[in-house]
Design an enzyme around this catalytic site. Structure first.
Site, PDB file in Angstrom:
ATOM      1  CB  ILE A 133      47.337  77.158  -5.004  1.00 18.51           C
ATOM      2  CG1 ILE A 133      47.508  78.672  -5.183  1.00 18.51           C
ATOM      3  CG2 ILE A 133      47.736  76.721  -3.600  1.00 18.51           C
ATOM      4  CD1 ILE A 133      46.650  79.505  -4.244  1.00 18.51           C
ATOM      5  CG  ASP A 134      50.251  72.119  -7.572  1.00 17.10           C
ATOM      6  OD1 ASP A 134      49.099  72.114  -8.051  1.00 17.10           O
ATOM      7  OD2 ASP A 134      51.281  72.111  -8.272  1.00 17.10           O
ATOM      8  CB  ALA A 135      47.118  72.591  -1.223  1.00 19.72           C
TER       9      ALA A 135
END
Length: 256
Positions: free
Chosen positions: A130-132
């Site tokens: 998950i890239d946030a």
């Protein structure tokens, strides 16, 4: 119960080169990834993550020739992410020596692949990446190597990944990437508190104190980083390095 915290260097690959980014941009060439991996072998690290940052963005499949070369040199467990779109690719990665596959874009665009990968290899071998980043004051998820913002929060995507069967979350803060000023502890806490599977935090590590902070205060189960493992000193000279077992024990990250 989870085992002792894992410390995980991350190697970023772009067109067969080892690179490092800042906020997923401004790639800096560092050298040959196979040579870097050989050096890490001697450092006795827990695990290594290899991420091809251009594969999904360019619609390419994993570079199996390079990945085979890297796996043949590795003495530590390896995970790989980038351009994974088919179950055959998952099967091939596992066959050449990668213990875990890391799914990011496919996590959102092909849920069936996640389920099939879990059925093939088990939850422990499927990592949800998950890239946030903060968009208009709120955490949002980004796919395709940071180029496509989707209308999901990291907490929502983490819960969904767990429902699909993923056995681990790899949580990367784009805003902290390459800054070496500490992890986004609030972001890490939000995701850790939302799921029952281990969370690896990435983005912002500048030294051992940051690793300790994200484990103790972020409650991450593993701390990953890029810059602190490939740069040395204020001028960021390229040097492959890693904290020793003794240093991590002295810092209180590992138990006596």
């Amino acid at each position: 119960m989870f085992n002792r915290p894992r410390i995980i260097p991350v190697l970023l690959i772009d067109d067969r080169d080892l690179i490092k980014t800042i906020n997923f941009k401004k790639p800096t060439y560092l050298g040959d990834p196979v040579n870097a991996l050989k050096i890490f072998n001697r450092k006795g690290i827990d695990e290594m993550a290899v991420l091809d940052i251009s594969a999904s963005k360019k619609g390419l499949e994993p570079d199996f020739e390079l990945l085979t070369d890297m796996a043949s040199e590795a003495f530590m467990p390896l995970s790989y992410g980038g351009g994974i779109k088919t179950l055959d690719q998952v099967r091939k990665l596992l066959a050449i020596g990668y213990e875990k596959v890391v799914l990011n874009t496919s996590l959102v665009e092909d849920e069936q692949l996640v389920k099939d990968a879990v059925a093939l290899a088990g939850s422990q071998s499927v990592v949800a990446s998950i890239d946030a980043k903060i968009v208009n004051g709120q955490y949002k998820c980004v796919i395709c190597d940071g180029t496509k913002v989707i209308d999901m929060s990291p907490v929502e995507l983490a819960k969904h990944a767990e429902e699909l069967g993923a056995g681990e979350i790899f949580l990367n803060s784009i805003d902290r990437d390459g800054m070496m000023q500490g992890y986004d502890i609030d972001l890490v806490n939000q995701v850790v508190n939302a799921v029952d599977i281990p969370v690896t935090a990435c983005g912002g590590a500048g030294g051992i104190s940051d690793l300790k902070d994200v484990i103790e205060n972020g409650h991450a189960h593993a701390a990953a980083g890029g810059s602190m493992f490939v740069y040395y000193g204020r001028l960021k000279a390229v040097l492959i390095t890693a904290p020793t077992e003794e240093e991590l024990t002295d810092a209180g990250i590992y138990s006596e």
